[in-house]
Design a protein around this motif. Structure first.
Motif, PDB file in Angstrom:
ATOM      1  N   PHE A 251       0.821  -1.205   0.000  1.00 14.49           N
ATOM      2  CA  PHE A 251       0.000   0.000   0.000  1.00 14.49           C
ATOM      3  C   PHE A 251       0.858   1.260   0.000  1.00 14.49           C
ATOM      4  O   PHE A 251       0.575   2.221  -0.725  1.00 14.49           O
ATOM      5  CB  PHE A 251      -0.942   0.004   1.204  1.00 14.49           C
ATOM      6  CG  PHE A 251      -2.267  -0.631   0.932  1.00 14.49           C
ATOM      7  CD1 PHE A 251      -3.310   0.112   0.426  1.00 14.49           C
ATOM      8  CD2 PHE A 251      -2.470  -1.982   1.174  1.00 14.49           C
ATOM      9  CE1 PHE A 251      -4.539  -0.466   0.163  1.00 14.49           C
ATOM     10  CE2 PHE A 251      -3.694  -2.574   0.922  1.00 14.49           C
ATOM     11  CZ  PHE A 251      -4.737  -1.817   0.405  1.00 14.49           C
ATOM     12  N   LEU A 252       1.909   1.266   0.810  1.00 12.76           N
ATOM     13  CA  LEU A 252       2.778   2.441   0.844  1.00 12.76           C
ATOM     14  C   LEU A 252       3.537   2.597  -0.473  1.00 12.76           C
ATOM     15  O   LEU A 252       3.692   3.716  -0.992  1.00 12.76           O
ATOM     16  CB  LEU A 252       3.757   2.330   2.015  1.00 12.76           C
ATOM     17  CG  LEU A 252       3.129   2.256   3.412  1.00 12.76           C
ATOM     18  CD1 LEU A 252       4.212   2.189   4.481  1.00 12.76           C
ATOM     19  CD2 LEU A 252       2.209   3.440   3.672  1.00 12.76           C
ATOM     20  N   SER A 253       3.998   1.483  -1.031  1.00 16.22           N
ATOM     21  CA  SER A 253       4.716   1.540  -2.305  1.00 16.22           C
ATOM     22  C   SER A 253       3.797   1.957  -3.442  1.00 16.22           C
ATOM     23  O   SER A 253       4.232   2.627  -4.379  1.00 16.22           O
ATOM     24  CB  SER A 253       5.347   0.180  -2.618  1.00 16.22           C
ATOM     25  OG  SER A 253       6.250  -0.209  -1.603  1.00 16.22           O
ATOM     26  N   ALA A 254       2.528   1.552  -3.369  1.00 24.06           N
ATOM     27  CA  ALA A 254       1.572   1.935  -4.409  1.00 24.06           C
ATOM     28  C   ALA A 254       1.424   3.454  -4.475  1.00 24.06           C
ATOM     29  O   ALA A 254       1.336   4.033  -5.568  1.00 24.06           O
ATOM     30  CB  ALA A 254       0.217   1.284  -4.145  1.00 24.06           C
ATOM     31  N   GLY A 255       1.411   4.106  -3.307  1.00 25.60           N
ATOM     32  CA  GLY A 255       1.331   5.562  -3.301  1.00 25.60           C
ATOM     33  C   GLY A 255       2.559   6.205  -3.915  1.00 25.60           C
ATOM     34  O   GLY A 255       2.452   7.163  -4.696  1.00 25.60           O
ATOM     35  N   LEU A 256       3.731   5.693  -3.584  1.00 30.08           N
ATOM     36  CA  LEU A 256       4.968   6.240  -4.153  1.00 30.08           C
ATOM     37  C   LEU A 256       5.042   5.995  -5.658  1.00 30.08           C
ATOM     38  O   LEU A 256       5.432   6.884  -6.427  1.00 30.08           O
ATOM     39  CB  LEU A 256       6.172   5.608  -3.457  1.00 30.08           C
ATOM     40  CG  LEU A 256       6.384   5.983  -1.987  1.00 30.08           C
ATOM     41  CD1 LEU A 256       7.487   5.136  -1.377  1.00 30.08           C
ATOM     42  CD2 LEU A 256       6.706   7.458  -1.853  1.00 30.08           C
ATOM     43  N   LEU A 257       4.663   4.790  -6.078  1.00 34.89           N
ATOM     44  CA  LEU A 257       4.695   4.473  -7.503  1.00 34.89           C
ATOM     45  C   LEU A 257       3.716   5.352  -8.278  1.00 34.89           C
ATOM     46  O   LEU A 257       4.050   5.901  -9.341  1.00 34.89           O
ATOM     47  CB  LEU A 257       4.350   2.997  -7.710  1.00 34.89           C
ATOM     48  CG  LEU A 257       4.328   2.494  -9.152  1.00 34.89           C
ATOM     49  CD1 LEU A 257       5.705   2.590  -9.766  1.00 34.89           C
ATOM     50  CD2 LEU A 257       3.824   1.059  -9.207  1.00 34.89           C
ATOM     51  N   GLY A 258       2.514   5.503  -7.750  1.00 38.16           N
ATOM     52  CA  GLY A 258       1.535   6.355  -8.410  1.00 38.16           C
ATOM     53  C   GLY A 258       1.976   7.801  -8.465  1.00 38.16           C
ATOM     54  O   GLY A 258       1.756   8.489  -9.472  1.00 38.16           O
ATOM     55  N   ALA A 259       2.629   8.286  -7.403  1.00 38.31           N
ATOM     56  CA  ALA A 259       3.088   9.676  -7.390  1.00 38.31           C
ATOM     57  C   ALA A 259       4.186   9.904  -8.410  1.00 38.31           C
ATOM     58  O   ALA A 259       4.198  10.932  -9.108  1.00 38.31           O
ATOM     59  CB  ALA A 259       3.581  10.042  -5.990  1.00 38.31           C
ATOM     60  N   GLY A 260       5.122   8.966  -8.522  1.00 36.43           N
ATOM     61  CA  GLY A 260       6.199   9.115  -9.495  1.00 36.43           C
ATOM     62  C   GLY A 260       5.684   9.138 -10.919  1.00 36.43           C
ATOM     63  O   GLY A 260       5.990  10.051 -11.705  1.00 36.43           O
ATOM     64  N   LEU A 261       4.879   8.142 -11.272  1.00 38.17           N
ATOM     65  CA  LEU A 261       4.340   8.082 -12.630  1.00 38.17           C
ATOM     66  C   LEU A 261       3.302   9.174 -12.866  1.00 38.17           C
ATOM     67  O   LEU A 261       3.174   9.679 -13.994  1.00 38.17           O
ATOM     68  CB  LEU A 261       3.724   6.704 -12.888  1.00 38.17           C
ATOM     69  CG  LEU A 261       4.716   5.546 -12.895  1.00 38.17           C
ATOM     70  CD1 LEU A 261       3.999   4.233 -13.148  1.00 38.17           C
ATOM     71  CD2 LEU A 261       5.799   5.760 -13.932  1.00 38.17           C
ATOM     72  N   GLY A 262       2.560   9.536 -11.828  1.00 38.34           N
ATOM     73  CA  GLY A 262       1.610  10.624 -11.980  1.00 38.34           C
ATOM     74  C   GLY A 262       2.293  11.948 -12.254  1.00 38.34           C
ATOM     75  O   GLY A 262       1.790  12.773 -13.038  1.00 38.34           O
ATOM     76  N   THR A 263       3.452  12.170 -11.644  1.00 43.55           N
ATOM     77  CA  THR A 263       4.216  13.380 -11.926  1.00 43.55           C
ATOM     78  C   THR A 263       4.669  13.416 -13.379  1.00 43.55           C
ATOM     79  O   THR A 263       4.509  14.414 -14.079  1.00 43.55           O
ATOM     80  CB  THR A 263       5.434  13.465 -10.993  1.00 43.55           C
ATOM     81  OG1 THR A 263       4.989  13.566  -9.640  1.00 43.55           O
ATOM     82  CG2 THR A 263       6.290  14.667 -11.330  1.00 43.55           C
ATOM     83  N   VAL A 264       5.246  12.311 -13.847  1.00 43.97           N
ATOM     84  CA  VAL A 264       5.729  12.247 -15.231  1.00 43.97           C
ATOM     85  C   VAL A 264       4.581  12.455 -16.211  1.00 43.97           C
ATOM     86  O   VAL A 264       4.732  13.110 -17.249  1.00 43.97           O
ATOM     87  CB  VAL A 264       6.426  10.901 -15.483  1.00 43.97           C
ATOM     88  CG1 VAL A 264       6.842  10.779 -16.944  1.00 43.97           C
ATOM     89  CG2 VAL A 264       7.643  10.752 -14.583  1.00 43.97           C
ATOM     90  N   ALA A 265       3.409  11.904 -15.871  1.00 41.22           N
ATOM     91  CA  ALA A 265       2.276  11.972 -16.798  1.00 41.22           C
ATOM     92  C   ALA A 265       1.639  13.353 -16.839  1.00 41.22           C
ATOM     93  O   ALA A 265       1.107  13.761 -17.878  1.00 41.22           O
ATOM     94  CB  ALA A 265       1.227  10.931 -16.406  1.00 41.22           C
ATOM     95  N   THR A 266       1.676  14.099 -15.735  1.00 43.73           N
ATOM     96  CA  THR A 266       0.954  15.373 -15.672  1.00 43.73           C
ATOM     97  C   THR A 266       1.857  16.592 -15.787  1.00 43.73           C
ATOM     98  O   THR A 266       1.339  17.713 -15.883  1.00 43.73           O
ATOM     99  CB  THR A 266       0.169  15.469 -14.349  1.00 43.73           C
ATOM    100  OG1 THR A 266       1.079  15.358 -13.237  1.00 43.73           O
ATOM    101  CG2 THR A 266      -0.872  14.376 -14.252  1.00 43.73           C
ATOM    102  N   VAL A 267       3.162  16.397 -15.789  1.00 43.85           N
ATOM    103  CA  VAL A 267       4.054  17.555 -15.800  1.00 43.85           C
ATOM    104  C   VAL A 267       3.910  18.349 -17.093  1.00 43.85           C
ATOM    105  O   VAL A 267       4.128  19.571 -17.116  1.00 43.85           O
ATOM    106  CB  VAL A 267       5.519  17.105 -15.593  1.00 43.85           C
ATOM    107  CG1 VAL A 267       6.037  16.347 -16.815  1.00 43.85           C
ATOM    108  CG2 VAL A 267       6.421  18.300 -15.296  1.00 43.85           C
TER     109      VAL A 267
END
Length: 469
Positions: A251-267
Motif C-alpha cells: 500500500f505504501l509503495s503503491a502511493g509512491l509508484l503512483g506519485a512518481g508516474l503521476g508526476t511524469v504523466a501530468t508535468v
C-alpha cells in the motif's frame, strides 16, 4: 517570494489539491492495517500449507510478486483509461480545462479500482490469462527483446538464489559470492562489446536495470531458499504476519509508484490542469474506497484488497499531480513547508478525524503513513527527477499520448512480477514435489531463453537498428 505572489485565490488553488490528495492517501493506507487477506479462510489455509513446505518467507515472496503485479496492472489501466477520456474530450471539442482535468483524474481512479476489483471477481486462472493477454497486447508497443531478457534474468536469478539459499547460510553465501564475481566479469565483457555497437535508439540502459533487478530479486530468492530449507516450521501465525507485512509495504509503495508516474504523466499538462487532475483523482478515490467498504462482503476479500490497492495508486497520482500544480510554492522554503503540512494534515484527518474504519493506528504507523504521503508529494517538486519531460520509446510525447505511453510502459512492467510470481510458485512446487517442480522451473527458464534468442539470432544489424517499438 512565493507566498506573497500567490494571493488568496492562488493559496486556495494550491492547498486544496494538496490537502485532498493527502486525505485520499490516508484513507487508502487504512486498508493496509486491517485484517485484509487473512480473513480469506481458503487463501490462509493454502498459504499455511505451503509455508509448511517452503517456509513463510517463500509464501511472502510469491504474495508480494502477485500483489505488485496487481498494482502495476491497475495503475497502467487507469492511465490508459485517462488517456482515452482526454482524447474523447478533445474530439468532442470541450475547451474547459477544469472539466478535462477533473475527468482525467477521475478516470485514473475508475480504471485502477475496477481492474483491481476484477482480480477477485474473476477466477484466478481467468484473471491471470487476461493479465497475460493484456501484457502481450502492450508488447507490440514495447521492445520485446529487452523485456524477455529482463524476465530471463529475473527467472534465472531467483531460481539460483533459491538453490543457494537451500545450501545453508554459510555455503550459500560463499557460492553466491563466486557467482557475483562471474557476473561482474560477464558484465564487463558485455559492456565492452556493446560500446562497440551502434547505440540503441531506445535508450533503455538495460544493463543498469538488469543489475538492479538482480540484486533485489536475489535477496528475495535467497530468503526463500533459507525458508525452504526449514520445511515444516511455517505456522499460521507466521503466515498471517507475513501477509500483513506484504500488504503494508504494497500500500505504501503503491502511493509512491503512483506519485512518481503521476508526476511524469501530468508535468506536461500545465499547473492548472494538473491541479484539477489531483482534485478529481482525490475525490473519486475517496468515493471508491467508501463503495468498496460498503460492498466488501459482496465483493470478497481479494476484490476489496485489489480495489483498495488500485485506489492507493490513484491517490498517489493525485499526490504527484498536486505537487506539479504547486510548482510555484517550491520557490520559498516556508511556502513549501506549509504545502507539505497541508498534505500531512489531510492524511491525519483521514486517519483520525473521519476515518473509514474503526482500526486504531499505532503512533509509528501514523508517522510512517504521513511521511510516505509527504515524500510522495515531493516527487513532483520542480527539482525532482520525476518532474521532467521524458522520451518514451516512441520519442517525446505530450498530453494524452504521453499518459497513454506511460500507461503502456506500466502494464508492460507488470510482466516482470508476473514472471517472478510464476517462478516463485514453481519454487514452492519444487519444495513440495521435488524433481517435478524443478522441471517446471527449468522449462520456464528455457522458454524465456528461447524468446530472447529468437529475437537476437538471425537479424542483421540494419534490421535491429531500424526496429520501431
Amino acid at each position: 517570494m512565493a507566498e506573497t505572489s500567490l494571493g488568496v485565490l492562488g493559496v486556495v488553488k494550491t492547498f486544496l489539491p494538496s490537502t485532498a490528495a493527502g486525505f485520499a492517501f490516508g484513507e487508502a493506507a487504512l486498508f493496509a492495517v486491517g485484517p485484509s487477506l487473512t480473513e480469506d479462510a481458503i487463501l490462509l489455509t493454502a498459504a499455511t500449507v505451503a509455508s509448511g513446505r517452503a517456509g513463510s518467507t517463500g509464501v511472502g515472496v510469491v504474495a508480494a510478486c502477485l500483489v505488485f503485479t496487481s498494482v502495476l496492472i491497475s495503475l497502467g489501466s487507469g492511465l490508459l483509461l485517462a488517456a482515452m477520456v482526454m482524447k474523447l474530450w478533445t474530439k468532442v471539442g470541450v475547451r474547459l480545462p477544469w472539466l478535462v482535468g477533473a475527468m482525467t483524474g477521475a478516470s485514473v481512479v475508475v480504471g485502477a479500482v475496477s481492474t483491481g476489483v476484477l482480480a477477485g471477481i474473476l477466477p484466478p486462472f481467468i484473471y491471470i490469462a487476461a493479465q497475460g493477454f493484456l501484457v502481450l497486447i502492450v508488447y507490440s508497443y514495447s521492445n520485446i527483446n529487452d523485456m524477455t531478457m529482463a524476465l530471463l534474468i529475473i527467472f534465472t536469478t531467483l531460481y539460483l538464489s533459491v538453490v543457494y539459499g537451500r545450501m545453508g547460510a554459510i555455503v550459500g553465501l560463499f557460492v553466491t559470492g563466486l557467482t557475483i564475481c562471474v557476473l561482474c566479469a560477464l558484465r564487463k565483457a558485455l559492456t565492452e562489446r556493446l560500446t562497440q555497437r551502434q547505440k540503441s535508439n531506445t535508450g533503455c540502459q538495460l544493463l543498469e536495470r538488469i543489475f538492479f533487478y538482480s540484486i533485489f530479486v536475489g535477496i528475495l530468492g535467497f530468503s526463500v531458499g533459507l525458508g525452504a530449507g526449514e520445511a515444516g516450521e511455517g505456522s499460521k501465525a507466521e503466515v498471517v504476519l507475513m501477509l500483513q507485512s506484504v500488504l503494508w509495504v504494497a500500500f505504501l509503495s503503491a502511493g509512491l509508484l503512483g506519485a512518481g508516474l503521476g508526476t511524469v504523466a501530468t508535468v506536461g499538462l500545465g499547473q492548472e490542469v494538473a491541479g484539477k487532475v489531483a482534485v478529481g483523482a482525490a475525490i473519486m478515490s475517496s468515493l471508491a474506497l467508501r463503495a468498496i467498504l460498503q460492498w466488501s462482503v459482496s465483493l470478497g476479500t481479494r476484490s476489496s484488497m485489489g480495489g483498495a490497492l488500485g485506489a492507493a495508486t490513484a491517490a498517489g497520482v493525485s499526490l504527484g499531480a498536486a505537487s506539479v500544480a504547486a510548482k510555484q510554492v517550491f520557490g520559498s522554503r516556508n511556502s513549501a513547508l506549509i504545502v507539505l503540512g497541508s498534505v500531512v494534515v489531510g492524511a491525519i484527518l483521514a486517519m483520525r478525524g473521519v476515518a473509514l474504519t474503526a482500526t486504531l493506528l499505532t503512533t509509528s504507523e501514523l508517522i510512517t503513513i504521513t511521511l510516505v504521503g509527504a515524500g510522495a508529494f515531493v516527487l513532483g517538486a520542480p527539482k525532482s527527477p520525476f518532474h521532467t519531460d521524458v522520451n518514451l520509446r516512441r520519442g517525446p510525447l505530450t498530453g494524452p499520448e504521453l499518459i497513454k505511453g506511460i500507461g503502456m510502459e506500466t502494464v508492460t512492467a507488470a510482466a516482470a512480477p508476473i514472471g517472478a510470481g510464476a517462478l516463485g510458485a514453481a519454487v514452492l512446487g519444487t519444495a513440495a514435489l521435488g524433481r517435478l517442480g524443478t522441471v517446471g522451473v527449468l522449462v520456464a527458464i528455457l522458454l524465456a531463453l528461447g524468446s530472447t534468442l529468437s529475437g537476437m539470432i538471425g537479424k542483421s544489424p540494419p534490421t535491429t537498428s531500424s526496429h520501431r517499438d
